[in-house]
Design a protein around this motif. Structure first.
Motif, mmCIF file in Angstrom:
data_model
loop_
_atom_site.group_PDB
_atom_site.id
_atom_site.type_symbol
_atom_site.label_atom_id
_atom_site.label_comp_id
_atom_site.label_asym_id
_atom_site.label_seq_id
_atom_site.Cartn_x
_atom_site.Cartn_y
_atom_site.Cartn_z
ATOM 1 N N LEU A 1 0.827 -1.200 0.000
ATOM 2 C CA LEU A 1 0.000 0.000 0.000
ATOM 3 C C LEU A 1 0.870 1.262 0.000
ATOM 4 C CD1 LEU A 1 -2.801 1.245 0.056
ATOM 5 C CD2 LEU A 1 -2.796 1.044 2.549
ATOM 6 N N GLU A 2 1.971 1.237 0.746
ATOM 7 C CA GLU A 2 2.880 2.381 0.728
ATOM 8 C C GLU A 2 3.481 2.562 -0.665
ATOM 9 O OE1 GLU A 2 4.467 2.252 5.378
ATOM 10 O OE2 GLU A 2 5.797 1.669 3.736
ATOM 11 N N ALA A 3 3.880 1.467 -1.298
ATOM 12 C CA ALA A 3 4.443 1.551 -2.643
ATOM 13 C C ALA A 3 3.421 2.095 -3.632
ATOM 14 C CB ALA A 3 4.940 0.173 -3.088
ATOM 15 N N ASP A 4 2.172 1.685 -3.472
ATOM 16 C CA ASP A 4 1.115 2.185 -4.358
ATOM 17 C C ASP A 4 0.898 3.686 -4.164
ATOM 18 O OD1 ASP A 4 0.831 -0.369 -5.286
ATOM 19 O OD2 ASP A 4 -1.035 -0.793 -4.222
ATOM 20 N N TRP A 5 0.996 4.165 -2.919
ATOM 21 C CA TRP A 5 0.868 5.592 -2.681
ATOM 22 C C TRP A 5 2.030 6.348 -3.326
ATOM 23 C CZ3 TRP A 5 -2.342 9.355 -1.311
ATOM 24 C CH2 TRP A 5 -3.589 8.998 -0.787
ATOM 25 N N ALA A 6 3.230 5.776 -3.277
ATOM 26 C CA ALA A 6 4.375 6.413 -3.932
ATOM 27 C C ALA A 6 4.142 6.498 -5.443
ATOM 28 C CB ALA A 6 5.650 5.621 -3.636
ATOM 29 N N ALA A 7 3.625 5.427 -6.036
ATOM 30 C CA ALA A 7 3.343 5.430 -7.473
ATOM 31 C C ALA A 7 2.263 6.453 -7.813
ATOM 32 C CB ALA A 7 2.909 4.034 -7.922
ATOM 33 N N THR A 8 1.284 6.599 -6.937
ATOM 34 C CA THR A 8 0.223 7.579 -7.153
ATOM 35 C C THR A 8 0.773 8.999 -7.101
ATOM 36 O OG1 THR A 8 -1.437 6.072 -6.233
ATOM 37 C CG2 THR A 8 -2.006 8.425 -6.301
ATOM 38 N N LEU A 9 1.643 9.271 -6.131
ATOM 39 C CA LEU A 9 2.275 10.586 -6.051
ATOM 40 C C LEU A 9 3.110 10.856 -7.296
ATOM 41 C CD1 LEU A 9 3.362 10.488 -2.292
ATOM 42 C CD2 LEU A 9 1.509 11.864 -3.262
ATOM 43 N N ASP A 10 3.838 9.855 -7.757
ATOM 44 C CA ASP A 10 4.618 10.014 -8.981
ATOM 45 C C ASP A 10 3.716 10.330 -10.168
ATOM 46 O OD1 ASP A 10 7.098 9.647 -7.840
ATOM 47 O OD2 ASP A 10 7.271 7.535 -8.408
ATOM 48 N N ASN A 11 2.557 9.709 -10.210
ATOM 49 C CA ASN A 11 1.636 9.920 -11.321
ATOM 50 C C ASN A 11 1.197 11.379 -11.418
ATOM 51 O OD1 ASN A 11 -0.134 8.733 -13.465
ATOM 52 N ND2 ASN A 11 -1.748 9.490 -12.115
ATOM 53 N N TYR A 12 1.159 12.056 -10.269
ATOM 54 C CA TYR A 12 0.775 13.469 -10.247
ATOM 55 C C TYR A 12 1.983 14.395 -10.108
ATOM 56 C CZ TYR A 12 -4.090 12.091 -10.164
ATOM 57 O OH TYR A 12 -5.309 11.572 -10.511
ATOM 58 N N ASP A 13 3.167 13.855 -10.353
ATOM 59 C CA ASP A 13 4.408 14.632 -10.328
ATOM 60 C C ASP A 13 4.600 15.337 -8.984
ATOM 61 O OD1 ASP A 13 6.795 15.569 -11.317
ATOM 62 O OD2 ASP A 13 5.910 17.296 -12.332
ATOM 63 N N ILE A 14 4.269 14.633 -7.908
ATOM 64 C CA ILE A 14 4.442 15.172 -6.563
ATOM 65 C C ILE A 14 5.710 14.573 -5.960
ATOM 66 C CG2 ILE A 14 3.475 15.278 -4.226
ATOM 67 C CD1 ILE A 14 0.695 15.157 -5.469
ATOM 68 N N GLN A 15 6.663 15.414 -5.624
ATOM 69 C CA GLN A 15 7.901 14.932 -5.024
ATOM 70 C C GLN A 15 7.636 14.397 -3.619
ATOM 71 O OE1 GLN A 15 11.220 17.621 -5.140
ATOM 72 N NE2 GLN A 15 10.871 18.207 -7.270
ATOM 73 N N TRP A 16 8.306 13.294 -3.274
ATOM 74 C CA TRP A 16 8.110 12.688 -1.962
ATOM 75 C C TRP A 16 9.424 12.151 -1.422
ATOM 76 C CZ3 TRP A 16 9.609 7.594 -2.121
ATOM 77 C CH2 TRP A 16 9.548 6.940 -3.355
ATOM 78 N N GLN A 17 9.481 12.058 -0.104
ATOM 79 C CA GLN A 17 10.584 11.415 0.599
ATOM 80 C C GLN A 17 9.974 10.356 1.514
ATOM 81 O OE1 GLN A 17 12.515 14.635 2.654
ATOM 82 N NE2 GLN A 17 13.208 15.637 0.784
#
Length: 226
Positions: A28-44
């Motif tokens: 689920l965490e990995a899916d959230w990271a992929a979702t953020l990437d899909n919207y070009d949102i930088q994350w750490q």
């Protein structure tokens, strides 16, 4: 106040999952990271250990450095959010008149939940992995919006100042989206390459039957390109 509905989706096991260059504690965490990437949102991912006012140690899952936003991912079998609520309360805006916080409205914290399934009322294609579902553990509810100035996707609240958290452009005339609006497409990390040049996950078209049309309309509906 929390606008997000409870998520009745299937249980997601906390199995370590590799996405990009990061190994996450759960799929689920990995899916959230992929979702953020899909919207070009930088994350750490898990960038720091925070000592809360209560003395408890807390490592939030995601920090969005351009947006001043934390995301704590919780599956359906992990209901406790006390630490997330305490951090959200500590980092919330306390400005009495004009907000002078680094990010308009202070730092936000979201609880990222498993995705919401389609309710068969959307126009176009059904996303394979549903729609992003989130909650706000403390303070006003958060809404997804895109800035008209810098086009940055982000979360905001109905409280003033209604400003982009990156460029501070006005958001007052922009359309805001709740989880139940089923607007933010959720991305499965297993099928995403994490690239800005990847084809969008459109999923399958809705059938006429799913949208309540008769069988005769089904063929016309399909050929209309929906």
């Amino acid at each position: 106040m929390n606008d997000a509905p409870e998520s009745p989706g299937p249980s997601i096991d906390a199995v370590p999952t590799r996405y990009g260059d990061t190994t996450f504690r759960s799929r689920l965490e990995a899916d959230w990271a992929a979702t953020l990437d899909n919207y070009d949102i930088q994350w750490q991912y898990e960038p720091e250990t925070i000592t809360l006012d209560s003395g408890a140690l807390y490592i939030p899952d995601f920090w969005l450095p351009e947006l001043g936003t934390w995301i704590e991912v919780k599956g359906p079998g992990v209901p406790r959010t006390e630490k997330a609520k305490e951090l959200a309360q500590a980092r919330a805006c306390r400005c009495e008149v004009n907000c002078v916080c680094r990010w308009p409205g202070g730092e936000f914290l979201l609880i990222g939940r498993p995705s919401l399934a389609s309710d068969r009322t959307e126009i176009g294609h059904r996303p394979r992995s549903g729609y992003a579902n989130w909650e706000t553990p403390f303070g006003p509810s958060t809404y997804f919006v895109k800035c008209p100035g810098c086009t940055r996707a982000q979360w905001t609240t109905l409280g003033r100042p209604w400003r982009c958290r990156t460029c501070r452009a006005s958001l007052e005339k922009e359309q805001l989206h709740r989880p139940v609006d089923r607007f933010v497409r959720f991305i499965n990390s297993a099928s995403s390459v994490g690239s800005l040049f990847a084809m969008p996950d459109l999923g399958e078209p809705f059938t006429a039957a799913e949208l309540g049309l008769d069988e005769e309309a089904d063929d016309n509906f399909f050929h209309a390109g929906f």
